[in-house]
Design an enzyme around this catalytic site. Structure first.
Site, short mmCIF file in Angstrom:
data_model
loop_
_atom_site.label_atom_id
_atom_site.label_comp_id
_atom_site.label_asym_id
_atom_site.label_seq_id
_atom_site.Cartn_x
_atom_site.Cartn_y
_atom_site.Cartn_z
N GLN A 34 5.24 19.46 19.26
CA GLN A 34 5.47 18.72 18.04
C GLN A 34 6.38 19.50 17.09
O GLN A 34 6.63 20.68 17.30
CB GLN A 34 4.13 18.42 17.34
CG GLN A 34 3.29 19.67 17.13
CD GLN A 34 1.80 19.40 17.25
OE1 GLN A 34 1.35 18.29 17.03
NE2 GLN A 34 1.04 20.40 17.60
N GLU A 109 -7.66 25.40 20.49
CA GLU A 109 -6.41 24.87 19.92
C GLU A 109 -5.36 24.78 21.02
O GLU A 109 -5.13 25.75 21.75
CB GLU A 109 -5.92 25.79 18.79
CG GLU A 109 -4.52 25.53 18.29
CD GLU A 109 -4.31 24.11 17.77
OE1 GLU A 109 -3.34 23.46 18.21
OE2 GLU A 109 -5.13 23.65 16.95
N ASP A 159 -11.59 18.54 14.93
CA ASP A 159 -10.59 18.56 13.86
C ASP A 159 -9.25 18.17 14.48
O ASP A 159 -8.34 18.98 14.60
CB ASP A 159 -10.53 19.96 13.24
CG ASP A 159 -9.53 20.05 12.10
OD1 ASP A 159 -9.09 18.99 11.61
OD2 ASP A 159 -9.18 21.18 11.71
N PRO A 166 -0.33 14.76 21.42
CA PRO A 166 -1.34 15.62 22.04
C PRO A 166 -2.75 15.37 21.56
O PRO A 166 -3.72 15.75 22.22
CB PRO A 166 -0.87 17.03 21.67
CG PRO A 166 0.05 16.87 20.51
CD PRO A 166 0.69 15.52 20.67
#
EC number: 2.5.1.16
Length: 284
Positions: A34, A109, A159, A166
């Protein structure tokens, strides 16, 4: 010289947009996943955007992060193991690790670039969380991680970004089913479900999945100024009666924690589950 201010236009929703004045661009890079930017704004301070959609700001992030961590942790009452899926800016870890009773936080993450530039350009958001020995940072796809983990977590906090790119896999029924298996008995999962006034289908899909998995499936609310369109919804799923913990018990736990949030209180915690009619209609 052109003194016309530069504005960033966010159009997450098809027929509605919001704009934020860009006083300075501090970071701008395209990663494998991104486009990451950090801009400066007089009202919101430093602002992280992904593909020109606001993710977090220095000035109002406390609302979002406090409500996604403290509500399930205080409701549970004995949470020691937390899993955060996403949260690369470190704000969710920051708030979870404020609880002395929390012994271990796994943070999953997908994009290491988010973590690295957040440390450099948004250090006040993580506020040292990445250096806490209780934090285990795992760089992996959250959906893949949840399929294989045997973490036995008390609380899982999703979160995620919006369900595009993604982040899309984190809204799938299979992901929620895998997350259910990773919870201990009495565990709680909470999720970011956007702004129901603008993204009602997103909340409805999550609630349908939760109702098939959990005895108690609902959502609670908080208003975050940089997320336009009304209050945000946070999905809630558990097989326990934690949602019904009385306000006096919540206040006792809150006082014992020594935590002094800017938004969360025991009273706000209870009131957050009182849903307006238009949001209640979105829950099947």
């Amino acid at each position: 010289m052109d003194d016309t201010p530069l504005w960033m236009r966010e159009q997450l929703h098809g027929d509605y947009a919001q704009a934020m004045r860009v006083d300075d661009v501090l970071y701008d890079s395209q990663t494998d996943h991104q486009r990451l930017r950090v801009i400066q704004n007089e009202t919101f301070g430093r602002v992280l955007t992904l593909d020109d959609v606001v993710q977090v700001t220095e000035r109002d992030n406390f609302i979002y992060h406090e409500m996604l961590t403290h509500v399930p942790i205080f409701a549970h009452g004995a949470a020691t193991r937390i899993c955060i899926v996403g949260g690369g800016d470190g704000g969710m870890a920051r708030e979870a690790l404020r609880h002395k009773t929390v012994k271990h936080v796994t943070m999953v993450e997908i994009d290491p670039g988010v973590v690295e530039f957040s440390k450099r350009y948004l250090p006040t958001i993580s506020n040292g969380a990445f250096d806490d020995p209780r934090l285990d940072l795992v760089i992996a796809d959250g959906a893949d991680f949840m399929k294989t983990t045997t973490g036995d977590y008390d609380v899982i906090i999703v979160d995620s970004t919006d369900p595009i790119g993604p982040g899309e896999a984190l809204y799938a029924n299979t992901f929620y089913a895998d997350a259910r298996k990773a919870l201990k008995d009495g565990g709680i999962i909470v999720t970011q479900n956007g702004v129901p006034f603008m993204q009602g289908d997103e909340l409805t899909r999550t609630m349908r999945a939760f109702q098939a998995l959990f005895a108690d499936a609902t959502c609670y609310l908080a208003t975050v100024p940089s997320y336009a369109g009304g209050p945000m919804a946070f999905g809630w799923g558990t097989d326990s009666g934690a949602r019904h913990t009385d306000v006096n018990t919540l206040q006792t736990r809150f006082c014992a924690s020594g935590i002094r949030p800017q938004y969360y209180t025991a009273e706000v915690h209870k009131a957050a589950f009182a849903l307006p009619g238009y949001i209640r209609k979105l829950i099947p």
